[in-house]
Write a protein that holds these residues in place. Structure first.
Motif, PDB file in Angstrom:
ATOM      1  N   GLY A 120      -3.427 -11.409   3.881  1.00 49.07           N
ATOM      2  CA  GLY A 120      -2.450 -10.444   3.558  1.00 49.07           C
ATOM      3  C   GLY A 120      -2.310  -9.881   2.410  1.00 49.07           C
ATOM      4  O   GLY A 120      -3.491  -9.997   1.881  1.00 49.07           O
ATOM      5  N   LEU A 121      -1.345  -9.302   2.105  1.00 44.15           N
ATOM      6  CA  LEU A 121      -1.295  -8.386   0.842  1.00 44.15           C
ATOM      7  C   LEU A 121       0.100  -8.256   0.386  1.00 44.15           C
ATOM      8  O   LEU A 121       0.956  -7.791   0.904  1.00 44.15           O
ATOM      9  CB  LEU A 121      -1.701  -6.881   1.461  1.00 44.15           C
ATOM     10  N   ARG A 122       0.128  -8.897  -0.872  1.00 41.51           N
ATOM     11  CA  ARG A 122       1.579  -8.578  -1.641  1.00 41.51           C
ATOM     12  C   ARG A 122       1.458  -7.725  -2.797  1.00 41.51           C
ATOM     13  O   ARG A 122       0.828  -7.669  -3.350  1.00 41.51           O
ATOM     14  CB  ARG A 122       1.691 -10.215  -2.111  1.00 41.51           C
ATOM     15  N   ILE A 159      -2.322  -0.733  10.793  1.00 45.84           N
ATOM     16  CA  ILE A 159      -3.209  -0.679   9.826  1.00 45.84           C
ATOM     17  C   ILE A 159      -2.519   0.232   8.465  1.00 45.84           C
ATOM     18  O   ILE A 159      -2.461  -0.465   7.419  1.00 45.84           O
ATOM     19  CB  ILE A 159      -4.478  -0.342   9.646  1.00 45.84           C
ATOM     20  N   GLY A 214       2.260  -4.061   2.815  1.00 48.23           N
ATOM     21  CA  GLY A 214       1.937  -5.386   2.527  1.00 48.23           C
ATOM     22  C   GLY A 214       2.132  -6.216   3.765  1.00 48.23           C
ATOM     23  O   GLY A 214       2.408  -5.879   4.810  1.00 48.23           O
ATOM     24  N   LEU A 215       1.382  -7.388   3.580  1.00 47.53           N
ATOM     25  CA  LEU A 215       1.639  -8.209   4.688  1.00 47.53           C
ATOM     26  C   LEU A 215       1.734  -9.882   4.128  1.00 47.53           C
ATOM     27  O   LEU A 215       0.766 -10.311   3.341  1.00 47.53           O
ATOM     28  CB  LEU A 215       0.546  -8.664   5.406  1.00 47.53           C
ATOM     29  N   ARG A 216       2.716 -10.388   4.355  1.00 44.37           N
ATOM     30  CA  ARG A 216       2.810 -11.694   3.693  1.00 44.37           C
ATOM     31  C   ARG A 216       3.325 -12.881   4.745  1.00 44.37           C
ATOM     32  O   ARG A 216       3.495 -12.614   6.076  1.00 44.37           O
ATOM     33  CB  ARG A 216       4.203 -11.846   3.121  1.00 44.37           C
ATOM     34  N   GLU A 217       2.633 -13.935   4.309  1.00 44.15           N
ATOM     35  CA  GLU A 217       2.744 -15.047   5.340  1.00 44.15           C
ATOM     36  C   GLU A 217       4.217 -15.465   5.518  1.00 44.15           C
ATOM     37  O   GLU A 217       5.159 -15.138   4.864  1.00 44.15           O
ATOM     38  CB  GLU A 217       2.245 -16.207   4.653  1.00 44.15           C
ATOM     39  N   MET A 228       0.623  -1.347   7.275  1.00 41.90           N
ATOM     40  CA  MET A 228       0.155  -2.716   6.593  1.00 41.90           C
ATOM     41  C   MET A 228      -0.169  -2.318   4.978  1.00 41.90           C
ATOM     42  O   MET A 228       0.178  -3.061   3.961  1.00 41.90           O
ATOM     43  CB  MET A 228      -0.942  -3.447   7.116  1.00 41.90           C
ATOM     44  N   LEU A 229      -0.829  -1.296   4.716  1.00 43.19           N
ATOM     45  CA  LEU A 229      -1.382  -0.761   3.407  1.00 43.19           C
ATOM     46  C   LEU A 229      -0.436  -0.787   2.748  1.00 43.19           C
ATOM     47  O   LEU A 229      -0.413  -0.808   1.502  1.00 43.19           O
ATOM     48  CB  LEU A 229      -2.449   0.214   3.575  1.00 43.19           C
ATOM     49  N   MET A 235      -7.884  -8.443   4.646  1.00 44.38           N
ATOM     50  CA  MET A 235      -6.390  -8.170   4.484  1.00 44.38           C
ATOM     51  C   MET A 235      -5.503  -8.771   5.691  1.00 44.38           C
ATOM     52  O   MET A 235      -4.442  -9.521   5.369  1.00 44.38           O
ATOM     53  CB  MET A 235      -5.977  -6.784   4.355  1.00 44.38           C
ATOM     54  N   LEU A 236      -6.031  -8.606   6.798  1.00 44.22           N
ATOM     55  CA  LEU A 236      -5.289  -9.067   8.205  1.00 44.22           C
ATOM     56  C   LEU A 236      -5.420 -10.589   7.935  1.00 44.22           C
ATOM     57  O   LEU A 236      -4.415 -11.173   8.315  1.00 44.22           O
ATOM     58  CB  LEU A 236      -5.954  -8.865   9.307  1.00 44.22           C
ATOM     59  N   ARG A 280      -5.698   6.848  -3.270  1.00 45.19           N
ATOM     60  CA  ARG A 280      -5.080   5.783  -3.970  1.00 45.19           C
ATOM     61  C   ARG A 280      -4.239   6.382  -5.175  1.00 45.19           C
ATOM     62  O   ARG A 280      -3.240   6.058  -5.529  1.00 45.19           O
ATOM     63  CB  ARG A 280      -6.041   4.584  -4.181  1.00 45.19           C
ATOM     64  N   TYR A 340      -1.128  -8.307  13.077  1.00 43.76           N
ATOM     65  CA  TYR A 340      -0.598  -9.017  11.819  1.00 43.76           C
ATOM     66  C   TYR A 340      -0.626 -10.549  12.017  1.00 43.76           C
ATOM     67  O   TYR A 340      -0.736 -11.360  10.885  1.00 43.76           O
ATOM     68  CB  TYR A 340       0.791  -8.493  11.121  1.00 43.76           C
ATOM     69  N   ILE A 344     -10.128  -4.408   5.430  1.00 47.41           N
ATOM     70  CA  ILE A 344      -9.053  -4.238   6.475  1.00 47.41           C
ATOM     71  C   ILE A 344      -8.951  -5.843   7.044  1.00 47.41           C
ATOM     72  O   ILE A 344      -8.073  -6.366   7.265  1.00 47.41           O
ATOM     73  CB  ILE A 344      -9.121  -3.121   7.499  1.00 47.41           C
ATOM     74  N   ILE A 363      -8.494   0.139  -2.019  1.00 44.96           N
ATOM     75  CA  ILE A 363      -7.814   0.269  -0.814  1.00 44.96           C
ATOM     76  C   ILE A 363      -6.335  -0.373  -0.609  1.00 44.96           C
ATOM     77  O   ILE A 363      -5.538   0.265  -0.137  1.00 44.96           O
ATOM     78  CB  ILE A 363      -8.743  -0.235   0.371  1.00 44.96           C
TER      79      ILE A 363
END
Lengths: 493, 493
Positions: A187-189, B180, B187-190, B183-184, A183-184, A12, B215, A180, A214
């Motif tokens: 989500g992750l913004r 994965i 990111g992953l948004r609605e 995504m890291l 996050m699935l 990271r 996702y 993980i 992470i």
């Protein structure tokens, strides 16, 4: 599948060195800075002659220093036992001895309890305050570049329904997959920021730290929970996610009064046992995005969480098992339960512990063919949503802390004048639940409630001490002498 | 670490059945619907007596049906060979024979090529059109509930620098970790929605399908790339992410004219080789969020991607290796290169292939101790950002100087009258090799060879200036719009 991943902190810091990793008491620390500080401490720890795979206990508060020490230990490949700050010296001795810890790192402010640790029992234990550690000279280290997912990262002790606390083994893989899986679901913004105001020594706190690294997001760290500080962090410090238990959320909502949270605040992750419906409804009215979740030390945090689109339509449900997790309800006959049929919650997934430290039998009993028998009671609805009814039937959750009646009972039974003892949790407006003890005295014994409470205070962390002791002629037990706590609850009502 | 994960489609359909999984030609399909359709096809496929682990070739276009067939094959545990739609019968025979495929599923529109497949050579091969498959009766199946991460999911053939195509083995784990890792970084948004307009039979296309399911986001599927349709999908259909190569992006930007993309469009993932600087600068001006990326069939899509905060300050870089990936530059002497020193790009990670189907020697040569020798050329800057210079096979060495065709192409593409450009090295008695340019002019453009050479002389060191410019109506590109320099070389001969 590879068995190793890059050291998450090292990676990271390489990927996004300048992003803010940590905010604590007005200070900001970038990922590069957290890495540098952690490496420095790893170099200082080296002087203690710790070997890779050794167990080290830490008795530390929520503080930036603790973050550096925890990651420093990982850089050395040392296994960390996260000790509950409220433990008595006796309880600490038990966990340090059970884990064969080589070293105890503690805050100077815990001097009083560390002094009472029985040094005879723990002849090989090195103790060092963090303040002394920070004064040690740095030595050359071979910092770990990769983590083997099978290796143990941390140990947290939990008490079962019977007997002494057991050390739950949490591997690097458990923490990794937990992050993980979360996050699935959530989500992750860019700009995500997680408020950490629960203790590091609980999985709810530690897991936020690991997720932060992470995901590459900011963790706002509070020394302890305070509803005003928490609300301020959300409203003024761009916190987007917070982990809470019901009692915390009640206080925050009360304090909030007519105010509301900004739109960027996207997740109030609510764990630590079933939430009162009234609280959930209040939050729905205030448009606080509450995500109920279910998890435990053995699952390295969440294993079931409610997906965003169901937060209102399935109010009260803990949701569905996370992407990598599987879940079944087992009836008393061992069959898989039908929808709405109540039974034991049984879970499987790569975030589930491999077992308990040095406890082969307990491990075999709780984990069968990869499935963890949680002891918790619940059911699935027709769409597969989990509703948790009761934790381990007897588990008491008081202010977010797990209290196991058996542990208190075993202390009460240790008193010379006590013939039999039982403990239950009773509802409490402030704490959610509080422990109450029932005691049968030996004939002609002359002790009173205060004597027993004082006795407990010496043996048990404060939050575990019963708030009340009730004397009975006899405890309700079934034919095989099993205590019927349900009857004690009926009696109490 | 667990070696199995739940079947991603089954799990996703259970978690979020009602979310839209797929949009194709105005139709919307929920995850439940995709699962139901895929299961139906698995039941129909059952009649072909396929066994778990069998290889099945598919010669299918981008279509909703293809999605169902691909997931149907996974439900049966069958390994899928994704055949390039542009292959000749001879090329198809080679891949089907090499992989010992039991069955070929094709579109009726490919009848003409399937008819030419030599049935004597492929005596055991069953061929069935998808239209015929859809008419088969459904049979009982034991749908796979879990995937073993070590198992092969797909095979895609790639040509190396020399010799016949090799089948790249892509495991469930490769696809899983690729998703994965992406995504890291991204990111992953609605509400995320990925536009898929590259072919399924390339990893860039197939990987979008798998990400969508893992996702839980919508994939907008186009039959083929069209700049107007792509811009429409972004502007009117709430697409938030799109995968492109340079030539696609050039056309989209041209078509866009003075329009801009909505704020929710957050990622133009640009792969398929080095991008011209002018294009990146144009996108920066238009505030199109371009994320350069580097990957290949052997890494199950991206392995290096530029993190959001560096998209402008590191313009032209492919970024840093994803969270689980590692990367080194090896010089010709086999040493690790210093910053800015050019060498072969060598990568490691759980998304990297285990090897080539039935090609032990090639596998050993390309993958050593877990590290894949990509054959591509690049360097790392002082902060560890990767700059990809060129694919090794395309490297032109002229008078001892290294010339990278992409650099010259980017100059030619910068000329206002040039629509497309490709450069190759051709043998030369004096210099060893010399660069030759191929150019497609914009309609009604009136420039000649000398004009373009003079333009290049202004932009490039003398040795890099093409010795000749050849004008073509169109350049040979594969279905994912990647330039086929090999064909230019053939043409030149």
């Amino acid at each position: 599948m590879e068995e190793t991943i890059p050291n998450w902190l090292t990676k990271r810091a390489h990927l996004t060195p300048d992003r803010i990793a940590l905010k604590f008491k007005g200070e900001e620390y970038s990922f590069q800075c957290v890495y540098d500080q952690s490496l420095k401490i790893a170099r200082q720890l080296k002087g203690l002659h710790l070997k890779e795979g050794d167990f080290v206990g830490v008795l530390l508060k929520n503080h930036a220093d603790t973050v550096f020490i925890l990651f420093g230990l990982q850089l050395l490949g040392v296994k960390t036992i996260l000790l509950n700050n409220r433990l008595t010296a006796d309880e600490l001795v038990y966990q340090l001895k059970d884990s064969k810890a080589k070293c105890l790192i503690y805050e100077q402010s815990f001097d009083f309890v560390v002094k009472n640790i029985n040094k005879q029992i723990l002849a090989d234990l090195m103790t060092i305050s963090k303040e002394a550690l920070f004064g040690l000279e740095e030595q050359e280290v071979n910092a770990k570049e990769e983590f083997c997912l099978e290796n143990v990262c941390t140990v947290m002790y939990t008490s079962g329904t019977t007997g002494r606390p057991k050390g739950v083994l949490q591997t690097y893989g458990n923490h990794w997959w937990s992050a993980i899986g979360s996050m699935l679901n959530l989500g992750l913004r860019e700009g995500d920021c997680w408020l950490l105001s629960v203790p590091f020594f609980h999985i709810s706190g530690f897991s936020i730290l690991i997720r932060g690294v992470i995901y590459g997001i900011t963790v706002v760290l509070h020394e302890s929970f305070d509803e005003k500080a928490a609300n301020d962090a959300i409203i003024h410090d761009r916190v987007t996610i917070m982990s809470v238990v019901s009692t915390m959320l009640v206080k925050m909502v009360d304090h909030l009064k007519d105010q509301s949270y900004p739109a960027y605040f996207r997740c109030m992750l609510l764990g630590g046992g079933p939430a009162p419906r009234t609280l959930l409804e209040t939050c729905a009215k205030k448009q606080i995005p509450v995500f109920q979740t279910y998890g435990m030390t053995e699952t390295a945090s969440q294993i079931v969480t409610l997906a965003p689109e169901y937060s209102l339509s399935k109010l009260g449900s803990a949701g569905k098992p996370l992407f990598l997790a599987q879940l079944k309800i087992k009836t008393v006959t061992g069959n898989e339960a039908a929808p709405y049929e109540t039974g034991e919650i049984v879970v499987k997934g790569p975030n589930v512990t491999k077992g308990y430290l040095n406890k082969m039998n307990e491990t075999k009993e709780k984990i069968q063919a990869g499935w963890l028998y949680t002891g918790d009671i619940g059911y699935l609805d027709h769409e597969g949503f989990l509703f948790v009814l009761d934790r381990r039937s007897d588990l008491i959750i008081s202010g977010g802390e797990n209290i196991y009646p058996a542990e208190i009972e075993s202390v009460l039974l240790g008193h010379a004048k006590v013939d039999d003892a039982g403990v239950i949790g009773v509802d409490d407006v402030k704490w959610g639940q509080i422990p109450v003890g029932f005691v049968v005295l030996k004939s002609n014994a002359n002790v009173n409630e205060n004597d027993l409470l004082e006795y407990c205070q010496k043996k048990l962390a404060k939050y575990k001490v019963p708030k009340k002791i009730i004397f009975l002629q006899q405890l309700p037990r079934n034919a095989s002498r099993k205590l019927l706590r349900r009857k004690l609850r009926d009696y109490y009502r």
